[in-house]
Design a protein around this motif. Sequence first.
Motif, short mmCIF file in Angstrom:
data_model
loop_
_atom_site.label_atom_id
_atom_site.label_comp_id
_atom_site.label_asym_id
_atom_site.label_seq_id
_atom_site.Cartn_x
_atom_site.Cartn_y
_atom_site.Cartn_z
N PRO A 53 0.84 -1.21 0.00
CA PRO A 53 0.00 0.00 0.00
C PRO A 53 0.87 1.25 0.00
CG PRO A 53 -0.73 -1.55 1.68
CD PRO A 53 0.54 -2.10 1.12
N LEU A 54 0.47 2.22 -0.81
CA LEU A 54 1.28 3.43 -1.00
C LEU A 54 1.68 4.09 0.31
CD1 LEU A 54 2.53 5.64 -2.79
CD2 LEU A 54 0.28 6.72 -2.88
N GLU A 55 0.77 4.13 1.27
CA GLU A 55 1.05 4.86 2.52
C GLU A 55 2.09 4.15 3.38
OE1 GLU A 55 -1.82 3.65 1.52
OE2 GLU A 55 -2.76 2.43 3.08
N ARG A 56 2.53 2.96 2.96
CA ARG A 56 3.55 2.24 3.72
C ARG A 56 4.92 2.24 3.03
NH1 ARG A 56 1.18 -1.08 7.53
NH2 ARG A 56 -0.80 -0.15 8.17
N LEU A 57 5.06 3.09 2.03
CA LEU A 57 6.34 3.13 1.30
C LEU A 57 7.13 4.39 1.65
CD1 LEU A 57 5.29 1.87 -2.24
CD2 LEU A 57 6.65 0.67 -0.53
N LEU A 58 8.41 4.20 1.90
CA LEU A 58 9.28 5.31 2.28
C LEU A 58 10.50 5.34 1.37
CD1 LEU A 58 9.28 4.55 6.12
CD2 LEU A 58 7.83 6.21 4.94
N PHE A 59 11.12 6.50 1.31
CA PHE A 59 12.37 6.62 0.56
C PHE A 59 13.54 6.19 1.44
CE2 PHE A 59 16.23 8.63 -0.82
CZ PHE A 59 16.18 8.57 -2.21
N GLY A 60 14.35 5.27 0.93
CA GLY A 60 15.55 4.84 1.66
C GLY A 60 16.66 4.58 0.65
N SER A 61 17.88 4.88 1.04
CA SER A 61 18.98 4.77 0.07
C SER A 61 20.08 3.78 0.46
CB SER A 61 19.64 6.14 -0.11
OG SER A 61 20.27 6.53 1.11
N HIS A 62 20.21 3.50 1.76
CA HIS A 62 21.36 2.72 2.25
C HIS A 62 22.68 3.42 1.90
CE1 HIS A 62 23.27 -0.59 4.12
NE2 HIS A 62 23.51 -1.34 3.08
N PHE A 63 22.59 4.75 1.85
CA PHE A 63 23.75 5.60 1.63
C PHE A 63 24.49 5.76 2.97
CE2 PHE A 63 25.32 10.12 1.42
CZ PHE A 63 26.24 9.94 0.40
N PRO A 64 25.78 5.80 3.03
CA PRO A 64 26.75 5.85 1.92
C PRO A 64 27.28 4.49 1.48
CG PRO A 64 27.88 6.26 3.98
CD PRO A 64 26.45 5.99 4.33
N PHE A 65 26.69 3.39 1.97
CA PHE A 65 27.14 2.08 1.50
C PHE A 65 26.77 1.91 0.03
CE2 PHE A 65 27.01 -2.50 0.83
CZ PHE A 65 28.16 -2.92 1.48
N PHE A 66 25.57 2.34 -0.33
CA PHE A 66 25.14 2.38 -1.73
C PHE A 66 25.35 3.79 -2.27
CE2 PHE A 66 21.66 -1.18 -2.01
CZ PHE A 66 22.62 -2.15 -1.80
N ASN A 67 25.44 3.90 -3.58
CA ASN A 67 25.39 5.21 -4.22
C ASN A 67 23.99 5.78 -4.02
OD1 ASN A 67 27.46 3.71 -6.54
ND2 ASN A 67 28.04 5.65 -5.62
N LEU A 68 23.92 7.00 -3.56
CA LEU A 68 22.64 7.65 -3.29
C LEU A 68 21.77 7.71 -4.55
CD1 LEU A 68 20.84 9.21 -1.31
CD2 LEU A 68 22.23 11.24 -1.73
N GLU A 69 22.42 7.83 -5.70
CA GLU A 69 21.69 7.96 -6.97
C GLU A 69 20.81 6.75 -7.26
OE1 GLU A 69 24.76 8.79 -6.43
OE2 GLU A 69 25.11 10.79 -7.26
N ALA A 70 21.16 5.57 -6.73
CA ALA A 70 20.40 4.36 -7.05
C ALA A 70 18.93 4.53 -6.68
CB ALA A 70 21.01 3.15 -6.35
N SER A 71 18.67 4.98 -5.46
CA SER A 71 17.28 5.15 -5.03
C SER A 71 16.61 6.31 -5.76
CB SER A 71 17.22 5.38 -3.52
OG SER A 71 17.29 4.14 -2.86
N LEU A 72 17.38 7.35 -6.04
CA LEU A 72 16.80 8.53 -6.71
C LEU A 72 16.39 8.22 -8.15
CD1 LEU A 72 19.38 11.13 -5.41
CD2 LEU A 72 16.94 11.13 -4.87
N PHE A 73 17.28 7.55 -8.88
CA PHE A 73 17.00 7.28 -10.30
C PHE A 73 15.74 6.42 -10.47
CE2 PHE A 73 21.63 7.66 -12.06
CZ PHE A 73 21.58 9.03 -11.86
N LYS A 74 15.43 5.62 -9.47
CA LYS A 74 14.26 4.73 -9.60
C LYS A 74 12.97 5.51 -9.84
CE LYS A 74 16.39 1.02 -7.00
NZ LYS A 74 16.66 0.49 -5.66
#
Lengths: 294, 257
Positions: free
Chosen positions: B210-231
């Motif tokens: 459900p949409l109201e249960r989704l959050l933005f997360g990046s696992h930065f700085p282990f991951f490149n921050l761009e990965a979550s953003l580009f999605k």
Amino acid sequence: MDRRFFLEAATVASASSLLTSRQLLAELAPTNGDDIWDLHCHFSGVVGETPADRVEKIVEYADRMAIHRLIFFMGWPWSTAPKPDEFRRQNDQVLDALSKWGHRIFGFAYLNGHHPEESLAEIERCVAEGPMIGVKLWVARKCSEEALDPIIKRCGELQAAIYQHTWLKTQGNGPGESTPMDLAILAARHPNVPIICGHTGGDWTRGIRAVRAAKNVSIGIGGSEPTAGFVEMAVRELGAERVIYGSDAGGRSFSSQLAKVYGAEISEAGRRQILGGNLRRMLTPILRSKGVNV
Amino acid sequence: MIVDVNVNLSRWPFRRLPHDETSRLVKKLQQCGVSQAWAGSFDGVLHRDIADVNRRLSEDCRRHGDGLLLPVGSVNPSLPDWEEDVRRCAEDHRMKVIRLHPNYHGYGFDSDLCDQLLAEAQRFRLIVQVALKMEDVRTNHPLMVVPTVDATPLAALVKRHPNVPLIVMNNYGSVRGDAAAQLAEAGNVYFENSHAEQVGALEKLTKDVPLERLLFGSHFPFFNLEASLFKFRESALGGAITEAIQHKNAEELLGDR
Ligand SMILES: [Zn+2]
């Protein structure tokens, strides 16, 4: 999730915040100035009756990410040790997609090192006489074995790309699964044939070191988590000219894999090489021989 | 405006990361439009003096970024007197969120410890984050193989604690489609997008959860921050859905805490 809710919600979004978030993504996103070639795509992660149907869905996502050319290999379902009949069937799936997608997509022929004779015949059928421009070797047989030499030699003659999957799994590789160290052994026997080290071994901190001395080896950076520092280390140790972007889509997202390059602190020239320049340079001779201008 | 619920400060134990200096991390987050980052500490994964980890984290978050960093305390219920860590997080450091690493700390979602911990979290009105993993297990250091957390008993756990908001993090196929929907139904469970994969990953995620249960997360700085953003570019979600995931849901969740 209810689709109608999405649409209604979209119409009531505030105009100003919408603009900000769009601007932000436009800034971050791949610019059209980068001629992006994707080394590593499959017919996975989407549904579709035919290979061409699936390519259509994948290209829709690729379009959004400004990816210009995509290379596909292997069909479905997955087969880790395909008999010749099976790799021929999977290559037919790729050929079918190629026939419908012009030069937007290219194909590599899937081979099995346990069947060198039939693999050579498949190179003739798909690459020498067909439209494909490279080969893919997966996990059937370790690439360090000399039985693979005729395949490498023939690809060298045709200037066809060679993509060899590699991994370095802490829990141990599969019986026929190559490591980057295996690839370095193969590459040393064919110093004039360019070879691509697929996945850079997954554990790229060791994979990069393993192929560092083998100057004819480039690395494929796709098909792993978007771990920060990967591309920086690769550029530092190998030079940007030996680093090739690919995604392993549709099992991976284009986003996570492009982020490895766009998130890396490297020069703009290096970024362009990695995103497409290197692969285009490698493939230009064989594409020209097939009358494809890129 | 983006609220990133999945960030870590300090050092990943096995290699340096390009943005593991807090000042550089903050700069990158700001450049990418992140307005609030829920920051835990890599130190919380292995350090046993976790009280000091949380004290340092709290200080770092105050010193850098002008309020950008929201400190997320680490709690390890296998340590003696862990309840005091929860209390300090809530009362001394005024934290609103705590983070758990069950696989590194040696307990499962079906353990009594987990029940006790969620009860404590509820007492202090804390949001609980659970990292199912930190890295691809295939690349674990050979002396430290840490399997991904088994998410199977999670449904029963959240049913017993329906009022505790629980954020599932670093979910790479551990909780898939139907199971994610069932979890959201069973309890107050949220998901973030750092490990959402396949082409069009977010389109698929919004169909599962459900949409109201989704959050933005990046696992930065282990991951490149761009990965979550580009999605958000790869999936055609529309403005309102993007806003909900990128900040509104997180703001609502944080609410009056
Ligand atoms: Zn692949």
